[in-house]
Design a protein around this motif. Structure first.
Motif, PDB file in Angstrom:
ATOM      1  N   MET A  13       0.762  -0.688   0.029  1.00 16.73           N
ATOM      2  CA  MET A  13      -0.043  -0.256  -0.322  1.00 16.73           C
ATOM      3  C   MET A  13       0.667   1.455  -0.469  1.00 16.73           C
ATOM      4  O   MET A  13       0.404   2.419  -0.811  1.00 16.73           O
ATOM      5  CB  MET A  13      -0.468   0.192   1.250  1.00 16.73           C
ATOM      6  CG  MET A  13      -2.001  -1.002   1.227  1.00 16.73           C
ATOM      7  SD  MET A  13      -3.050  -1.084  -0.213  1.00 16.73           S
ATOM      8  CE  MET A  13      -2.220  -1.903  -0.999  1.00 16.73           C
ATOM      9  N   ILE A  59      -6.499   3.021   3.384  1.00 19.22           N
ATOM     10  CA  ILE A  59      -6.910   1.700   3.671  1.00 19.22           C
ATOM     11  C   ILE A  59      -7.571   1.602   4.883  1.00 19.22           C
ATOM     12  O   ILE A  59      -8.294   2.664   5.807  1.00 19.22           O
ATOM     13  CB  ILE A  59      -5.952   0.523   3.973  1.00 19.22           C
ATOM     14  CG1 ILE A  59      -5.628   0.713   5.428  1.00 19.22           C
ATOM     15  CG2 ILE A  59      -5.247  -0.014   2.457  1.00 19.22           C
ATOM     16  CD1 ILE A  59      -4.347  -0.538   5.515  1.00 19.22           C
ATOM     17  N   GLU A  63      -8.479  -3.889   7.067  1.00 14.81           N
ATOM     18  CA  GLU A  63      -7.925  -4.422   6.323  1.00 14.81           C
ATOM     19  C   GLU A  63      -6.579  -4.670   6.464  1.00 14.81           C
ATOM     20  O   GLU A  63      -5.627  -5.346   6.127  1.00 14.81           O
ATOM     21  CB  GLU A  63      -7.935  -3.351   5.268  1.00 14.81           C
ATOM     22  CG  GLU A  63      -9.067  -3.215   3.747  1.00 14.81           C
ATOM     23  CD  GLU A  63     -10.257  -1.956   2.943  1.00 14.81           C
ATOM     24  OE1 GLU A  63     -10.349  -2.626   1.887  1.00 14.81           O
ATOM     25  OE2 GLU A  63      -9.724  -1.894   3.407  1.00 14.81           O
ATOM     26  N   GLU A  68      -5.109  -7.921   3.752  1.00 16.32           N
ATOM     27  CA  GLU A  68      -5.600  -7.514   2.705  1.00 16.32           C
ATOM     28  C   GLU A  68      -6.411  -6.325   2.160  1.00 16.32           C
ATOM     29  O   GLU A  68      -7.162  -6.003   2.699  1.00 16.32           O
ATOM     30  CB  GLU A  68      -5.484  -9.102   2.073  1.00 16.32           C
ATOM     31  CG  GLU A  68      -6.543  -9.225   2.813  1.00 16.32           C
ATOM     32  CD  GLU A  68      -7.386 -11.034   2.433  1.00 16.32           C
ATOM     33  OE1 GLU A  68      -6.114 -11.897   1.251  1.00 16.32           O
ATOM     34  OE2 GLU A  68      -8.374 -11.657   2.638  1.00 16.32           O
ATOM     35  N   ARG A  69      -6.452  -6.583   0.825  1.00 16.96           N
ATOM     36  CA  ARG A  69      -8.007  -5.418   0.701  1.00 16.96           C
ATOM     37  C   ARG A  69      -9.241  -6.549   0.594  1.00 16.96           C
ATOM     38  O   ARG A  69      -9.338  -7.033   0.384  1.00 16.96           O
ATOM     39  CB  ARG A  69      -7.502  -4.830  -1.039  1.00 16.96           C
ATOM     40  CG  ARG A  69      -6.866  -3.813  -0.943  1.00 16.96           C
ATOM     41  CD  ARG A  69      -8.248  -2.962  -0.764  1.00 16.96           C
ATOM     42  NE  ARG A  69      -6.946  -1.046  -1.613  1.00 16.96           N
ATOM     43  CZ  ARG A  69      -7.158  -0.273  -0.596  1.00 16.96           C
ATOM     44  NH1 ARG A  69      -8.292   0.060   0.268  1.00 16.96           N
ATOM     45  NH2 ARG A  69      -6.753   0.629  -1.398  1.00 16.96           N
TER      46      ARG A  69
END
Length: 201
Positions: A13, A59, A63, A68-69
């Protein structure tokens, strides 16, 4: 929680946002070494930094904790999994504290019993010496196991900056303490104070 997975996600990210570790650290008022520690899975962001970190990375906390998304349809399921993971972490910390108390008490009791026996009963000098040595070793072993289990049961929270950390073995042993607090030096702000034990990371 999988710290390695979370670390890789933070790194991914951060790179997507075009930030270096130093730039992200500067924005969060922490060092790039702290960011590196997160990204290599050797530590987790302190609770006080989670929201600002998520804001910088675009985010949400769920998450972040999942690493993770999360599609909208899976959001509730992942939130429940994260809550369960935190509860399991607390249970594991409580188990470690119980084991440390039992190990310490058993070691001291067994060691003292052997030492008393060596002094009360008639026996050869070498037998007395052997019992004394075994008693001391049993006591030290019990205390060592107790210290290791207790030290890794959760974290300690700095009362000045809120950072949560696991102290080094030397700092743990040397730190005066009560049942719920231990005098330690915070690795982030450098202040020494009675840090409160927390059962989660």
């Amino acid at each position: 929680m999988d710290q390695v997975k979370i670390g890789k996600f933070i790194s991914q990210m951060r790179k997507e946002k075009g930030l270096t570790q130093k730039q992200l650290g500067d924005e969060l008022l922490i060092s790039d070494k702290t960011v590196s520690k997160w990204e290599t899975g050797k530590g987790m962001p302190e609770v006080s930094l989670m929201l600002p970190l998520c804001e910088k990375l675009g985010i949400n906390v769920n998450e972040l904790l999942t690493g993770e998304r999360i599609p909208d349809e899976d959001y509730k399921k992942k939130a429940e999994e994260n809550i369960m993971n935190i509860m399991r972490e607390k249970e594991e910390s409580i188990r470690k504290i119980i084991v440390s108390v039992i190990a310490g008490a058993t070691g001291i009791l067994a060691g003292c019993t052997l030492i008393v026996v060596s002094g009360v009963f008639d026996m050869a000098a070498w037998q007395r010496g052997l019992l004394l040595a075994i008693g001391i070793i049993v006591m030290i072993g019990g205390i060592a196991v107790a210290a290791i289990e207790d030290m890794t049961a959760g974290t300690y929270e700095c009362k000045h900056c809120g950072t949560r950390f696991v102290p080094s073995g030397i700092a743990y042993i040397a730190g005066p303490h009560t049942i719920t607090r231990r005098k330690l030096t915070c690795p982030k702000c450098g202040k020494r104070s009675y840090c409160k034990r927390r059962l989660t990371h």
